[in-house]
Design a protein around this motif. Structure first.
Motif, PDB file in Angstrom:
ATOM      1  N   GLU A  53     -13.710   7.746  -7.506  1.00 21.41           N
ATOM      2  CA  GLU A  53     -13.605   6.522  -6.714  1.00 21.41           C
ATOM      3  C   GLU A  53     -12.204   5.925  -6.727  1.00 21.41           C
ATOM      4  OE1 GLU A  53     -16.487   4.178  -8.850  1.00 21.41           O
ATOM      5  OE2 GLU A  53     -18.073   4.729  -7.442  1.00 21.41           O
ATOM      6  N   TRP A  54     -11.304   6.483  -7.510  1.00 17.86           N
ATOM      7  CA  TRP A  54      -9.974   5.904  -7.711  1.00 17.86           C
ATOM      8  C   TRP A  54      -8.902   6.647  -6.928  1.00 17.86           C
ATOM      9  CZ3 TRP A  54      -9.140   1.454 -10.387  1.00 17.86           C
ATOM     10  CH2 TRP A  54     -10.225   0.962 -11.119  1.00 17.86           C
ATOM     11  N   VAL A  55      -7.993   5.885  -6.316  1.00 16.50           N
ATOM     12  CA  VAL A  55      -6.850   6.462  -5.621  1.00 16.50           C
ATOM     13  C   VAL A  55      -5.586   5.779  -6.148  1.00 16.50           C
ATOM     14  CG1 VAL A  55      -5.720   6.887  -3.395  1.00 16.50           C
ATOM     15  CG2 VAL A  55      -8.216   6.881  -3.528  1.00 16.50           C
ATOM     16  N   GLU A  56      -4.656   6.599  -6.596  1.00 15.17           N
ATOM     17  CA  GLU A  56      -3.349   6.102  -7.029  1.00 15.17           C
ATOM     18  C   GLU A  56      -2.370   6.453  -5.921  1.00 15.17           C
ATOM     19  OE1 GLU A  56      -0.449   6.446 -10.950  1.00 15.17           O
ATOM     20  OE2 GLU A  56      -2.120   7.850 -10.712  1.00 15.17           O
ATOM     21  N   PHE A  57      -1.625   5.442  -5.457  1.00 16.77           N
ATOM     22  CA  PHE A  57      -0.757   5.669  -4.295  1.00 16.77           C
ATOM     23  C   PHE A  57       0.511   4.842  -4.388  1.00 16.77           C
ATOM     24  CE2 PHE A  57      -3.726   2.269  -3.338  1.00 16.77           C
ATOM     25  CZ  PHE A  57      -2.921   1.277  -2.807  1.00 16.77           C
ATOM     26  N   LYS A  58       1.465   5.188  -3.523  1.00 18.76           N
ATOM     27  CA  LYS A  58       2.699   4.423  -3.369  1.00 18.76           C
ATOM     28  C   LYS A  58       2.905   4.144  -1.894  1.00 18.76           C
ATOM     29  CE  LYS A  58       5.046   6.318  -7.362  1.00 18.76           C
ATOM     30  NZ  LYS A  58       6.264   6.898  -7.902  1.00 18.76           N
ATOM     31  N   ILE A  59       3.273   2.898  -1.589  1.00 18.97           N
ATOM     32  CA  ILE A  59       3.646   2.515  -0.234  1.00 18.97           C
ATOM     33  C   ILE A  59       5.104   2.100  -0.285  1.00 18.97           C
ATOM     34  CG2 ILE A  59       3.291   0.907   1.679  1.00 18.97           C
ATOM     35  CD1 ILE A  59       0.356   0.699   0.810  1.00 18.97           C
ATOM     36  N   LYS A  60       5.938   2.874   0.398  1.00 23.72           N
ATOM     37  CA  LYS A  60       7.362   2.549   0.451  1.00 23.72           C
ATOM     38  C   LYS A  60       7.596   1.587   1.611  1.00 23.72           C
ATOM     39  CE  LYS A  60       8.682   7.033  -1.402  1.00 23.72           C
ATOM     40  NZ  LYS A  60       7.329   7.572  -1.528  1.00 23.72           N
ATOM     41  N   CYS A  61       8.262   0.492   1.295  1.00 24.38           N
ATOM     42  CA  CYS A  61       8.595  -0.509   2.294  1.00 24.38           C
ATOM     43  C   CYS A  61      10.111  -0.638   2.303  1.00 24.38           C
ATOM     44  CB  CYS A  61       7.945  -1.845   1.937  1.00 24.38           C
ATOM     45  SG  CYS A  61       6.144  -1.719   1.821  1.00 24.38           S
ATOM     46  N   SER A  62      10.652  -1.304   3.293  1.00 21.54           N
ATOM     47  CA  SER A  62      12.104  -1.428   3.329  1.00 21.54           C
ATOM     48  C   SER A  62      12.564  -2.209   2.101  1.00 21.54           C
ATOM     49  CB  SER A  62      12.556  -2.105   4.622  1.00 21.54           C
ATOM     50  OG  SER A  62      11.847  -3.294   4.828  1.00 21.54           O
ATOM     51  N   GLY A  63      13.190  -1.502   1.165  1.00 26.16           N
ATOM     52  CA  GLY A  63      13.746  -2.138  -0.019  1.00 26.16           C
ATOM     53  C   GLY A  63      12.878  -2.127  -1.262  1.00 26.16           C
ATOM     54  N   LYS A  64      11.553  -1.982  -1.131  1.00 22.89           N
ATOM     55  CA  LYS A  64      10.662  -2.027  -2.289  1.00 22.89           C
ATOM     56  C   LYS A  64       9.561  -0.985  -2.149  1.00 22.89           C
ATOM     57  CE  LYS A  64      11.263  -6.859  -3.374  1.00 22.89           C
ATOM     58  NZ  LYS A  64      10.699  -7.889  -4.174  1.00 22.89           N
ATOM     59  N   THR A  65       8.949  -0.667  -3.290  1.00 18.58           N
ATOM     60  CA  THR A  65       7.818   0.258  -3.285  1.00 18.58           C
ATOM     61  C   THR A  65       6.666  -0.356  -4.069  1.00 18.58           C
ATOM     62  OG1 THR A  65       9.254   2.190  -3.138  1.00 18.58           O
ATOM     63  CG2 THR A  65       7.034   2.574  -3.949  1.00 18.58           C
ATOM     64  N   LEU A  66       5.490  -0.333  -3.466  1.00 13.80           N
ATOM     65  CA  LEU A  66       4.273  -0.765  -4.141  1.00 13.80           C
ATOM     66  C   LEU A  66       3.623   0.470  -4.759  1.00 13.80           C
ATOM     67  CD1 LEU A  66       1.902  -2.714  -4.795  1.00 13.80           C
ATOM     68  CD2 LEU A  66       0.982  -2.138  -2.528  1.00 13.80           C
ATOM     69  N   SER A  67       3.378   0.428  -6.068  1.00 16.37           N
ATOM     70  CA  SER A  67       2.622   1.471  -6.765  1.00 16.37           C
ATOM     71  C   SER A  67       1.313   0.845  -7.200  1.00 16.37           C
ATOM     72  CB  SER A  67       3.390   1.975  -7.990  1.00 16.37           C
ATOM     73  OG  SER A  67       4.602   2.560  -7.605  1.00 16.37           O
ATOM     74  N   GLU A  68       0.221   1.507  -6.862  1.00 18.99           N
ATOM     75  CA  GLU A  68      -1.083   0.895  -7.121  1.00 18.99           C
ATOM     76  C   GLU A  68      -2.121   1.965  -7.398  1.00 18.99           C
ATOM     77  OE1 GLU A  68      -2.067  -2.535  -4.674  1.00 18.99           O
ATOM     78  OE2 GLU A  68      -4.098  -1.759  -4.419  1.00 18.99           O
ATOM     79  N   LYS A  69      -3.100   1.607  -8.230  1.00 15.93           N
ATOM     80  CA  LYS A  69      -4.269   2.463  -8.451  1.00 15.93           C
ATOM     81  C   LYS A  69      -5.491   1.588  -8.230  1.00 15.93           C
ATOM     82  CE  LYS A  69      -6.385   5.789 -11.569  1.00 15.93           C
ATOM     83  NZ  LYS A  69      -6.253   6.464 -12.872  1.00 15.93           N
ATOM     84  N   SER A  70      -6.284   1.922  -7.208  1.00 15.32           N
ATOM     85  CA  SER A  70      -7.400   1.080  -6.788  1.00 15.32           C
ATOM     86  C   SER A  70      -8.695   1.865  -6.713  1.00 15.32           C
ATOM     87  CB  SER A  70      -7.103   0.455  -5.424  1.00 15.32           C
ATOM     88  OG  SER A  70      -5.997  -0.410  -5.519  1.00 15.32           O
ATOM     89  N   ARG A  71      -9.785   1.123  -6.854  1.00 17.40           N
ATOM     90  CA  ARG A  71     -11.129   1.704  -6.805  1.00 17.40           C
ATOM     91  C   ARG A  71     -11.737   1.463  -5.427  1.00 17.40           C
ATOM     92  NH1 ARG A  71     -16.223  -0.630  -8.372  1.00 17.40           N
ATOM     93  NH2 ARG A  71     -17.713   1.060  -8.592  1.00 17.40           N
TER      94      ARG A  71
END
Length: 154
Positions: free
Chosen positions: A115-133
């Motif tokens: 049920e878990w996904v670990e992902f990265k969203i690259k945005c202009s200037g920053k990156t969100l790293s998240e692991k969500s259920r």
């Protein structure tokens, strides 16, 4: 007919393939109303909704019993810059990294396990790293369940 639905997808194969590689078809199918086969697939579709500024899809594919879908839609509209904030909210949110999501430029699934996904969203200037259920859903197959192991901006 499934092929007719797929032909009506508002995004091209090239647009989807550039973000999702060989998994682009799962995203297209979700966008035309089929259920996500996995948590990773719905997260990919959510990134596409973020990239192409679809607050309704983002609101519909997350579970939050404390807010209506309409309230979540409005929140996403503000985060995406589609609706203005009032002055008080602007002061409260001056340093809120979530507003970086207005300009996503890349997406990567680090891992997908159950049920878990670990992902990265690259945005202009920053990156969100998240692991969500994600949790099972009758309409969408899977939706974001509101539980996050971690969420960090760098």
């Amino acid at each position: 007919d499934l092929e007719e639905r797929r032909a009506k997808c508002p995004l091209t194969r090239e647009q989807l393939e550039s973000d999702h590689g060989e998994k682009w078809e799962d995203v297209r199918d979700i966008l035309v109303g089929l259920r996500a086969p996995s948590p990773e697939a719905i997260m990919r579709a959510r990134f596409t909704a973020l990239r192409f500024q679809d607050p309704q899809f983002l609101a519909a594919t997350e579970k939050d019993d404390s807010q209506s879908i309409r309230e979540r839609n409005k929140q996403w509209s503000v985060v995406l810059g589609l609706e203005e904030m009032n002055t008080f909210d602007k002061l409260l949110n001056m340093n809120n990294d979530a507003f970086s999501l207005q300009k996503p430029v890349g997406f990567e699934v680090v891992s997908a396990d159950g049920e878990w996904v670990e992902f990265k969203i690259k945005c202009s200037g920053k990156t969100l790293s998240e692991k969500s259920r994600f949790i099972k859903d009758r309409k969408y197959g899977w939706v974001y369940g509101g539980e996050t192991e971690y969420s960090e901006w760098a």
